[in-house]
Design an enzyme around this catalytic site. Structure first.
Site, mmCIF file in Angstrom:
data_model
loop_
_atom_site.group_PDB
_atom_site.id
_atom_site.type_symbol
_atom_site.label_atom_id
_atom_site.label_comp_id
_atom_site.label_asym_id
_atom_site.label_seq_id
_atom_site.Cartn_x
_atom_site.Cartn_y
_atom_site.Cartn_z
ATOM 1 N N GLY A 48 2.473 1.810 11.096
ATOM 2 C CA GLY A 48 3.425 2.911 11.015
ATOM 3 C C GLY A 48 4.108 3.282 12.313
ATOM 4 N N GLU A 104 -4.965 -5.610 10.409
ATOM 5 C CA GLU A 104 -4.026 -4.543 10.730
ATOM 6 C C GLU A 104 -4.425 -3.881 12.050
ATOM 7 O OE1 GLU A 104 -2.044 -2.657 6.912
ATOM 8 O OE2 GLU A 104 -4.097 -1.989 7.130
ATOM 9 N N LYS A 133 0.023 4.271 -0.209
ATOM 10 C CA LYS A 133 -0.632 5.414 0.453
ATOM 11 C C LYS A 133 -0.453 6.696 -0.378
ATOM 12 C CE LYS A 133 -0.213 3.070 4.860
ATOM 13 N NZ LYS A 133 -0.047 3.177 6.321
ATOM 14 N N HIS A 144 -9.498 0.413 5.101
ATOM 15 C CA HIS A 144 -8.234 0.666 5.797
ATOM 16 C C HIS A 144 -8.492 1.582 6.989
ATOM 17 C CE1 HIS A 144 -4.124 1.965 6.601
ATOM 18 N NE2 HIS A 144 -3.722 0.921 5.899
ATOM 19 N N ASN A 173 0.860 -1.183 0.000
ATOM 20 C CA ASN A 173 0.000 0.000 0.000
ATOM 21 C C ASN A 173 0.899 1.237 0.000
ATOM 22 O OD1 ASN A 173 -1.879 2.018 0.411
ATOM 23 N ND2 ASN A 173 -2.383 1.414 2.511
ATOM 24 N N GLU A 188 -6.980 4.013 8.158
ATOM 25 C CA GLU A 188 -6.788 5.444 7.921
ATOM 26 C C GLU A 188 -8.014 6.071 7.282
ATOM 27 O OE1 GLU A 188 -1.981 4.774 7.550
ATOM 28 O OE2 GLU A 188 -3.148 5.217 5.741
ATOM 29 N N SER A 195 3.411 -2.448 10.476
ATOM 30 C CA SER A 195 4.858 -2.429 10.718
ATOM 31 C C SER A 195 5.547 -3.725 10.296
ATOM 32 C CB SER A 195 5.150 -2.121 12.196
ATOM 33 O OG SER A 195 4.715 -0.814 12.525
#
Length: 250
Positions: free
Chosen positions: A172, A166, A13, A96, A11, A98, A210
């Site tokens: 991250g 995730e 992003k 996702h 991904n 985010e 991560s």
């Protein structure tokens, strides 16, 4: 068995202008001469067509990072599943964290996106995961169960589905759950999927959060971990390829 294992997706992003994206895609093509698993990248929508063309003939798939649940309409800034397909995409990320937490997308919206994408024949990578507060409160399984049962209609095509776990607190941050935690969570996800959908035994389960070259082999060696959804580490071709190799890809 559907997609060949390992299934490793990157991904990108909101990273990469056209030149950067084409260079990264080209570096992957040079490495993936005869990929034995399933490798794919999800670039920004602005370069999806260019990346998809660069990957033609390589067996590396290109997908979009999101799609709108409607086929068309007055939805400024959005792209539909048919637009993803028209741009050369064969897959799409949905749900996702985010977008769930940053843009307020709930399971009802995500459910519609899954159906819209599969309606165009796109492979859906449904992302699920708990927040740190939910994890510490012992609410992980309850949260994941809701995301699966409310995000997936019973008519979903399991042959066009990948599930990516995730944990929000690991994305991250450099932090990852213990290997025991990952294995237990993926076993739980498999049971929930099998209870929800026919043929769910063959749906690939990916771990994300991560993932990097140093931990990829241990994570992908776990039962019910069929691959990885990689974030920042997928922006480096050599590192991303090493993650793929760590899972048994060549």
């Amino acid at each position: 068995m559907g997609l060949a294992r390992p299934v490793v997706f990157g991904n990108w992003k909101m990273h990469g202008l056209r030149a950067d994206s084409l260079a990264l895609a080209g570096s992957l093509v040079e490495r993936a001469v005869r990929p034995t698993g399933t490798l794919g990248v999800f670039p920004p929508a602005t370069v999806l067509r260019d990346v998809a063309r660069r990957l033609e003939g390589s067996r590396i798939l290109a997908g979009a990072q999101d799609c709108h649940p409607e086929a068309s309409g007055a939805f400024t800034g959005s792209i539909s599943a048919s637009m993803v397909k028209d741009a050369g995409g064969t897959a799409v990320l949905v749900g996702h964290s985010e977008r769930r937490h940053g843009l307020g997308e709930d399971d009802a919206v995500i459910r519609r996106k899954v159906l819209a994408a599969q309606g165009e024949g796109l492979l859906v990578v449904l992302c699920v995961g708990e927040t740190e507060a939910e994890w510490q409160a012992g609410e992980r399984e309850a949260r994941l169960r809701r995301q699966i049962h409310e995000g997936l209609a019973e008519t979903v095509d399991a042959a066009l589905l990948v599930l990516a776990y995730e944990p929000v607190w690991a994305i991250g941050t450099g932090r990852t759950p213990s290997l025991e935690d990952i294995a237990g969570t993926h076993a739980f996800l498999r049971r929930e999927l099998v209870g929800r959908l026919p043929a769910a035994q063959d749906v690939p389960l990916l771990y994300g959060g991560s993932v990097k070259p140093g931990n990829a082999a241990d994570i992908m060696a776990l039962p019910d971990v069929d691959g990885a959804l990689v974030g920042g580490a997928s922006l480096d071709a050599a590192g991303f390829w090493s993650i793929y190799q760590a899972g048994g890809g060549a």
